[in-house]
Design a protein around this motif. Structure first.
Motif, PDB file in Angstrom:
ATOM      1  N   ARG A 109       0.631  -1.184  -0.168  1.00 47.27           N
ATOM      2  CA  ARG A 109       0.409  -0.526   0.053  1.00 47.27           C
ATOM      3  C   ARG A 109       1.013   1.204   0.063  1.00 47.27           C
ATOM      4  O   ARG A 109       0.429   2.490  -0.275  1.00 47.27           O
ATOM      5  CB  ARG A 109      -0.734  -0.137   0.975  1.00 47.27           C
ATOM      6  CG  ARG A 109      -1.516   1.216   1.175  1.00 47.27           C
ATOM      7  CD  ARG A 109      -3.198   0.916   2.287  1.00 47.27           C
ATOM      8  NE  ARG A 109      -3.736   2.475   2.662  1.00 47.27           N
ATOM      9  CZ  ARG A 109      -4.306   2.516   3.965  1.00 47.27           C
ATOM     10  NH1 ARG A 109      -4.049   1.862   5.008  1.00 47.27           N
ATOM     11  NH2 ARG A 109      -4.813   3.760   3.837  1.00 47.27           N
ATOM     12  N   ALA A 110       2.203   1.227   0.197  1.00 46.68           N
ATOM     13  CA  ALA A 110       3.320   2.577   0.693  1.00 46.68           C
ATOM     14  C   ALA A 110       3.021   3.102  -1.523  1.00 46.68           C
ATOM     15  O   ALA A 110       3.167   3.657  -1.221  1.00 46.68           O
ATOM     16  CB  ALA A 110       4.297   1.931   1.165  1.00 46.68           C
ATOM     17  N   PHE A 111       3.493   1.889  -1.860  1.00 49.46           N
ATOM     18  CA  PHE A 111       3.735   2.096  -3.182  1.00 49.46           C
ATOM     19  C   PHE A 111       2.637   2.704  -4.034  1.00 49.46           C
ATOM     20  O   PHE A 111       2.314   4.189  -4.806  1.00 49.46           O
ATOM     21  CB  PHE A 111       4.403   0.382  -4.074  1.00 49.46           C
ATOM     22  CG  PHE A 111       6.094   0.446  -3.446  1.00 49.46           C
ATOM     23  CD1 PHE A 111       6.802   0.575  -3.666  1.00 49.46           C
ATOM     24  CD2 PHE A 111       5.872  -0.173  -1.720  1.00 49.46           C
ATOM     25  CE1 PHE A 111       8.512   0.377  -3.365  1.00 49.46           C
ATOM     26  CE2 PHE A 111       7.204  -0.736  -1.982  1.00 49.46           C
ATOM     27  CZ  PHE A 111       8.273  -0.133  -2.201  1.00 49.46           C
ATOM     28  N   GLU A 112       1.456   1.902  -3.729  1.00 48.06           N
ATOM     29  CA  GLU A 112       0.315   2.287  -4.325  1.00 48.06           C
ATOM     30  C   GLU A 112       0.223   3.421  -3.426  1.00 48.06           C
ATOM     31  O   GLU A 112      -0.434   4.604  -4.662  1.00 48.06           O
ATOM     32  CB  GLU A 112      -1.096   1.543  -3.761  1.00 48.06           C
ATOM     33  CG  GLU A 112      -0.512   0.143  -4.333  1.00 48.06           C
ATOM     34  CD  GLU A 112      -1.356  -1.028  -3.767  1.00 48.06           C
ATOM     35  OE1 GLU A 112      -1.461  -1.799  -4.141  1.00 48.06           O
ATOM     36  OE2 GLU A 112      -2.281  -0.739  -3.064  1.00 48.06           O
ATOM     37  N   VAL A 132       3.363  11.402   0.714  1.00 44.69           N
ATOM     38  CA  VAL A 132       2.705  10.216   1.799  1.00 44.69           C
ATOM     39  C   VAL A 132       4.275   8.650   2.784  1.00 44.69           C
ATOM     40  O   VAL A 132       3.758   8.423   3.923  1.00 44.69           O
ATOM     41  CB  VAL A 132       1.122   8.704   1.377  1.00 44.69           C
ATOM     42  CG1 VAL A 132       0.528   9.648   0.607  1.00 44.69           C
ATOM     43  CG2 VAL A 132       2.189   8.121   0.533  1.00 44.69           C
ATOM     44  N   ILE A 133       4.611   8.566   1.859  1.00 41.69           N
ATOM     45  CA  ILE A 133       5.472   8.082   2.520  1.00 41.69           C
ATOM     46  C   ILE A 133       6.338   8.625   3.185  1.00 41.69           C
ATOM     47  O   ILE A 133       7.295   7.963   4.233  1.00 41.69           O
ATOM     48  CB  ILE A 133       6.871   7.702   1.395  1.00 41.69           C
ATOM     49  CG1 ILE A 133       7.650   6.742   1.963  1.00 41.69           C
ATOM     50  CG2 ILE A 133       7.655   8.746   1.176  1.00 41.69           C
ATOM     51  CD1 ILE A 133       7.423   4.799   1.407  1.00 41.69           C
ATOM     52  N   LYS A 134       6.528   9.860   3.516  1.00 40.69           N
ATOM     53  CA  LYS A 134       7.514  10.437   5.366  1.00 40.69           C
ATOM     54  C   LYS A 134       6.887   9.990   6.272  1.00 40.69           C
ATOM     55  O   LYS A 134       7.881   9.090   7.083  1.00 40.69           O
ATOM     56  CB  LYS A 134       7.030  12.097   5.417  1.00 40.69           C
ATOM     57  CG  LYS A 134       6.904  12.754   4.198  1.00 40.69           C
ATOM     58  CD  LYS A 134       9.141  12.847   3.786  1.00 40.69           C
ATOM     59  CE  LYS A 134       9.157  14.099   2.586  1.00 40.69           C
ATOM     60  NZ  LYS A 134      10.247  14.078   2.230  1.00 40.69           N
ATOM     61  N   GLY A 135       5.754   9.208   6.631  1.00 41.96           N
ATOM     62  CA  GLY A 135       5.519   8.023   7.937  1.00 41.96           C
ATOM     63  C   GLY A 135       6.642   6.942   8.101  1.00 41.96           C
ATOM     64  O   GLY A 135       6.480   7.131   8.808  1.00 41.96           O
ATOM     65  N   ALA A 149      13.849   6.640  -3.855  1.00 43.77           N
ATOM     66  CA  ALA A 149      14.031   5.666  -4.971  1.00 43.77           C
ATOM     67  C   ALA A 149      12.827   4.597  -4.927  1.00 43.77           C
ATOM     68  O   ALA A 149      12.048   4.053  -5.596  1.00 43.77           O
ATOM     69  CB  ALA A 149      15.155   3.895  -4.107  1.00 43.77           C
ATOM     70  N   VAL A 150      12.341   4.615  -3.481  1.00 43.51           N
ATOM     71  CA  VAL A 150      10.933   4.491  -3.435  1.00 43.51           C
ATOM     72  C   VAL A 150       9.600   4.924  -4.440  1.00 43.51           C
ATOM     73  O   VAL A 150       9.201   4.646  -4.524  1.00 43.51           O
ATOM     74  CB  VAL A 150      10.400   4.082  -2.017  1.00 43.51           C
ATOM     75  CG1 VAL A 150       9.314   3.927  -1.432  1.00 43.51           C
ATOM     76  CG2 VAL A 150      10.985   3.038  -0.899  1.00 43.51           C
ATOM     77  N   ILE A 151       9.102   6.127  -4.521  1.00 42.98           N
ATOM     78  CA  ILE A 151       9.509   6.777  -4.862  1.00 42.98           C
ATOM     79  C   ILE A 151       9.255   6.209  -6.136  1.00 42.98           C
ATOM     80  O   ILE A 151       8.364   6.292  -6.907  1.00 42.98           O
ATOM     81  CB  ILE A 151       9.005   8.735  -4.749  1.00 42.98           C
ATOM     82  CG1 ILE A 151       8.645   8.975  -2.995  1.00 42.98           C
ATOM     83  CG2 ILE A 151       8.608   9.431  -5.817  1.00 42.98           C
ATOM     84  CD1 ILE A 151       8.923  10.289  -2.931  1.00 42.98           C
ATOM     85  N   GLU A 152      10.101   6.935  -7.086  1.00 41.32           N
ATOM     86  CA  GLU A 152      10.537   6.646  -8.313  1.00 41.32           C
ATOM     87  C   GLU A 152      10.371   5.173  -8.642  1.00 41.32           C
ATOM     88  O   GLU A 152       9.608   4.912  -9.769  1.00 41.32           O
ATOM     89  CB  GLU A 152      11.922   7.151  -8.109  1.00 41.32           C
ATOM     90  CG  GLU A 152      12.852   7.746  -8.311  1.00 41.32           C
ATOM     91  CD  GLU A 152      14.313   8.000  -8.021  1.00 41.32           C
ATOM     92  OE1 GLU A 152      14.873   7.147  -8.633  1.00 41.32           O
ATOM     93  OE2 GLU A 152      14.771   8.843  -8.692  1.00 41.32           O
ATOM     94  N   VAL A 153      10.301   4.151  -7.793  1.00 41.48           N
ATOM     95  CA  VAL A 153      10.371   2.200  -8.399  1.00 41.48           C
ATOM     96  C   VAL A 153       8.562   2.807  -8.497  1.00 41.48           C
ATOM     97  O   VAL A 153       7.704   2.184  -8.647  1.00 41.48           O
ATOM     98  CB  VAL A 153      10.536   1.847  -7.012  1.00 41.48           C
ATOM     99  CG1 VAL A 153      10.022  -0.104  -6.986  1.00 41.48           C
ATOM    100  CG2 VAL A 153      12.362   1.554  -7.270  1.00 41.48           C
ATOM    101  N   ALA A 154       7.974   3.568  -7.404  1.00 34.03           N
ATOM    102  CA  ALA A 154       6.400   3.683  -7.561  1.00 34.03           C
ATOM    103  C   ALA A 154       5.753   3.630  -8.652  1.00 34.03           C
ATOM    104  O   ALA A 154       5.024   2.995  -9.314  1.00 34.03           O
ATOM    105  CB  ALA A 154       6.460   3.810  -5.797  1.00 34.03           C
ATOM    106  N   GLN A 155       6.262   5.033  -9.200  1.00 32.29           N
ATOM    107  CA  GLN A 155       5.883   5.694  -9.948  1.00 32.29           C
ATOM    108  C   GLN A 155       6.549   4.985 -11.635  1.00 32.29           C
ATOM    109  O   GLN A 155       5.235   4.852 -12.351  1.00 32.29           O
ATOM    110  CB  GLN A 155       6.363   6.932 -10.270  1.00 32.29           C
ATOM    111  CG  GLN A 155       6.300   8.223  -9.178  1.00 32.29           C
ATOM    112  CD  GLN A 155       7.256   9.269  -9.471  1.00 32.29           C
ATOM    113  OE1 GLN A 155       8.194   9.655  -9.367  1.00 32.29           O
ATOM    114  NE2 GLN A 155       6.395  10.269  -8.561  1.00 32.29           N
ATOM    115  N   GLN A 156       7.037   3.624 -11.621  1.00 32.98           N
ATOM    116  CA  GLN A 156       7.408   3.337 -12.571  1.00 32.98           C
ATOM    117  C   GLN A 156       6.797   2.290 -12.629  1.00 32.98           C
ATOM    118  O   GLN A 156       6.467   1.423 -13.604  1.00 32.98           O
ATOM    119  CB  GLN A 156       8.830   3.352 -12.437  1.00 32.98           C
ATOM    120  CG  GLN A 156       9.982   4.630 -12.890  1.00 32.98           C
ATOM    121  CD  GLN A 156      11.639   3.949 -12.814  1.00 32.98           C
ATOM    122  OE1 GLN A 156      11.586   2.928 -12.120  1.00 32.98           O
ATOM    123  NE2 GLN A 156      12.072   5.170 -12.413  1.00 32.98           N
TER     124      GLN A 156
END
Length: 265
Positions: free
Chosen positions: A136-139, A148-151, A161-168
């Motif tokens: 759900r973090a990636f979604e 949202v990932i700041k939490g 990197a997590v943000i980039e992977v999620a968007q890709q």
């Protein structure tokens, strides 16, 4: 892959197991989430003594089992296949698949950020703490926004990197909002006015929300159905609200009595 923080499962817990060996008295099952072997007695695998174990499980098969007993000192776990209800099986399999996908995406992000693979599980648990379901973090990054990932309090490089992977890699399923428009005109050219009004409303919504798909069609005068589809719920809600506003403005312009009622699922 050991995704659980516990060393052993609890009695009554549903677990993912891979059948490693079948014997006359039962089957030996590797519990994927715990890196521990369990045993499933014959009576917990077959529905009747007239059936063979191999009619229910095969070596290498992955299935959902229910934990029936745990001896922590001896690290002995017994599981059952036949005590698992179909609906529970589907729910557990979905949870397992989502967990695995989240771990793989986090591995990819860790590689991009220069984080060691040994630390991935620690950050997987951090996502679990923050979101309940790590995937759900990636979604939510795609659905709600990167903030949202700041939490999860990840290291800055890993967070990016997590943000980039999620968007890709995250493709959100399409969602839909539907409504029924009622439109009546007492003017002599009422049918033309209603047609022009609906066309005006559709153009206004499409202009303001080009990312939203809108379909408008006749149910049977004076009722018309409108379907709005998109991948971001917030955008979809905004488009529906703008549709309601555009309808009232167009209704005044074309001298049509119009209303919009949402179709609740």
């Amino acid at each position: 892959m050991k995704l659980s923080r516990k060393d052993l499962p609890d009695v009554g817990e549903l677990v993912i197991g891979t059948v490693k060996k079948i014997a006359d008295h039962g089957a030996y099952v590797f519990l994927d989430e715990y890196d521990v072997e369990a045993f499933a007695p014959t009576q917990e695998l077959v529905q009747s003594w007239f059936h063979s174990i191999r009619e229910y499980v095969k070596e290498g098969q992955k299935a959902v089992f229910k934990v029936t007993s745990v001896n922590p000192k001896m690290r002995v776990v017994e599981v059952s296949l036949k005590r698992v209800r179909d609906q529970d099986k589907e729910r557990k399999l979905l949870q397992w698949r989502r967990g695995l996908r989240a771990y793989k995406l986090l591995e990819l992000a860790a590689s991009k950020a220069g984080v060691s693979q040994q630390e991935v599980i620690k950050y997987y648990w951090a996502l679990e703490d923050a979101f309940g379901d790590p995937l759900r973090a990636f979604e939510d990054i795609v659905k709600v926004g990167p903030e949202v990932i700041k939490g999860a309090r990840l290291p800055p490089k890993l967070e990016q990197a997590v943000i980039e992977v999620a968007q890709q890699h995250i493709e959100l399923p399409e969602v839909k909002i539907s409504g029924v428009i009622k439109a009546v005109s007492i003017e002599s050219d009422g049918a033309d006015r209603i047609r022009d009004m609906l066309k005006s409303v559709a153009e206004a919504v499409k202009k303001k929300h080009p990312q939203i798909t809108m379909k408008l069609y006749v149910i049977g005068p004076p009722r018309y159905r409108v379907d709005l589809a998109g991948k971001l719920p917030k955008q979809l809600e905004a488009a529906y609200n703008d549709l309601a506003t555009a309808l009232q403005e167009a209704a005044k312009k074309y001298k049509v009595i119009a209303s919009l009622q949402r179709i609740e699922k």
